[in-house]
Design an enzyme around this catalytic site. Structure first.
Site, PDB file in Angstrom:
ATOM      1  N   GLU A 191      36.103  27.289  15.857  1.00 28.52           N
ATOM      2  CA  GLU A 191      35.229  26.768  16.906  1.00 28.52           C
ATOM      3  C   GLU A 191      33.758  26.995  16.586  1.00 28.52           C
ATOM      4  OE1 GLU A 191      35.860  24.845  19.358  1.00 28.52           O
ATOM      5  OE2 GLU A 191      37.996  24.796  18.928  1.00 28.52           O
ATOM      6  N   CYS A 216      38.195   7.172  20.941  1.00 28.53           N
ATOM      7  CA  CYS A 216      37.039   6.879  21.798  1.00 28.53           C
ATOM      8  C   CYS A 216      35.777   7.315  21.077  1.00 28.53           C
ATOM      9  CB  CYS A 216      37.185   7.592  23.147  1.00 28.53           C
ATOM     10  SG  CYS A 216      36.040   7.005  24.422  1.00 28.53           S
ATOM     11  N   CYS A 225      39.362   0.418  21.923  1.00 28.27           N
ATOM     12  CA  CYS A 225      39.811   0.251  23.310  1.00 28.27           C
ATOM     13  C   CYS A 225      41.171  -0.442  23.410  1.00 28.27           C
ATOM     14  CB  CYS A 225      38.767  -0.524  24.108  1.00 28.27           C
ATOM     15  SG  CYS A 225      37.172   0.327  24.258  1.00 28.27           S
ATOM     16  N   CYS A 242      43.786   2.071  23.452  1.00 28.93           N
ATOM     17  CA  CYS A 242      43.497   3.238  24.279  1.00 28.93           C
ATOM     18  C   CYS A 242      44.520   3.427  25.385  1.00 28.93           C
ATOM     19  CB  CYS A 242      42.108   3.109  24.884  1.00 28.93           C
ATOM     20  SG  CYS A 242      41.661   4.495  25.943  1.00 28.93           S
ATOM     21  N   CYS A 284      39.736   3.116  32.674  1.00 29.73           N
ATOM     22  CA  CYS A 284      38.391   3.426  32.183  1.00 29.73           C
ATOM     23  C   CYS A 284      37.346   2.561  32.899  1.00 29.73           C
ATOM     24  CB  CYS A 284      38.327   3.193  30.675  1.00 29.73           C
ATOM     25  SG  CYS A 284      36.695   3.498  29.964  1.00 29.73           S
TER      26      CYS A 284
END
Length: 350
Positions: free
Chosen positions: A38, A193, A200, A203, A209
DNA sequence: AACTCGGGGAC
DNA sequence: GTCCCAGAGTT
């Protein structure tokens, strides 16, 4: 607006099939490796981090080893990754974990955030991925996805927008599978995305959305407001002769619109008038000021003030050369013109 | 709230 | 070239 359970369920199902399940820090997925990954991934893309991560954990395989290592070794392992404060903070945090937490990463939000280099989002990612805790994250991927799915206006880095995004991220937390949920959001943002040209059509959230529904995929999230570009002004001479031809002038070989044909362009109105008198036969006082044209370049904005004039022709001394030419309207489509100039000529000669 | 911190990838 | 990237710390 859609219900949160639908979004999480769809995204988790998508993650099972299309998510990234073989990243180096996922096998084994220990708190130390999650933490290190991270930190390395802050403002740094996965493809870049992977090699550094493997080299780092090979040299310093656990938290005590990191804490015992000299700072020079830590920085050497970080060399090339950038943002070197991350490495110093990581090292300091490891030593603090020896003092405060028995040589382990604390399993606690506030204790994690108290360590240098760990903010709210990184702490959330560690809690969710290392222990399956219900903690939200808000990185660049999640910001982009939430702005689109929920139609959030404003730049996501703006504090008031960020506050709202945190609230949404919190509200979406599923009851189970928190590690997968966290990874699913990031994989979704990173591979589907995406910032430019999101997929899309593939998606799982295309039916809920808001950005997709409103045709605003390209507008959300709002870009970071840039510093205002410097504004420049210039004057154009739109000279027409008795046959309806327009006088064009070739742009210099360098600079904007280099080598293109354009209209005679001067820095101010006085120079425009002087140029008229020097080159053209006609009444320089009988000109018509047209509405200014706004044009944006990457490094400045240009406001062009066109001056339209009916002329008899060029002065005898001025040959139809040295970068000047008369063009009939029908010829314009075959001549290389700057876009705003072409638009102006189309409007004015229509 | 704005600035700083790096290097690289995508476009 | 610009913009952004699994952000956080400092001013």
């Amino acid at each position: 607006m859609s219900a949160a359970p639908d979004i999480t369920a769809h995204l988790l199902a998508w993650f099972d099939r299309h998510g990234r399940h073989d990243l180096p820090w996922q096998h084994p997925r220990t708190p130390y490796r999650v933490w290190l990954s991270e930190i390395m991934l802050q403002q740094t893309q996965v493809s870049v981090v992977a090699g550094y991560f493997e080299r780092f954990v090979a040299a310093l395989p656990d938290l005590p080893a990191l804490a015992r290592a000299p700072q020079d070794e830590v920085l050497a392992l970080w060399s090339g990754l950038g943002y070197y404060a991350r490495a110093r903070h990581l090292h300091t945090a490891a030593k603090l974990c020896l003092e405060r937490h028995g040589g382990e990463l604390p399993h606690d939000l506030d204790a994690l955030i108290a360590l240098p280099g760990i903010g709210r989002s990184t702490a959330g990612a560690i809690l969710a991925q290392a222990w399956g805790d219900p903690a939200p994250i808000l990185d660049g991927n999640v910001k982009r996805v939430l702005c689109r799915v929920f139609g959030i206006e404003g730049w996501p880095g703006q504090p008031v927008v960020e506050k709202r995004l945190w609230a949404i991220a919190e509200s979406l937390l599923p009851p189970t599978r928190l590690a997968d949920w966290t990874q699913a959001q990031m994989d979704f943002g990173a591979t589907l995305c995406t910032r430019a040209n999101p997929a899309c059509a593939l998606c799982p959230l295309q039916d809920v959305c808001v950005a997709r529904r409103d045709g605003r995929i390209a507008d959300l999230p709002a870009p970071k407001p840039g510093k205002p570009l410097p504004q420049r002004e210039a004057h154009l001479l739109l000279a027409e002769d008795g046959e309806g031809r327009v006088l064009l002038q070739r742009r210099p070989p360098t600079g904007v619109w280099a080598g293109l044909w354009s209209l005679p362009q001067l820095d101010d109105a006085a120079q425009a008038r002087a140029w008229f008198c020097d080159h053209l036969r006609g009444d320089a006082s009988a000109t018509q000021a047209l509405l200014p044209i706004e044009h944006a370049f990457s490094h400045y904005r240009l406001r062009l003030h066109p001056l339209r004039a009916r002329v008899e022709g060029l002065k005898p001394r001025i040959a139809d050369n040295d970068g000047l030419r008369w063009a009939r309207r029908a010829e314009l489509s075959a001549i290389g013109l700057p876009a705003p100039i072409r638009k102006l000529l189309q409007e004015q000669t229509a």
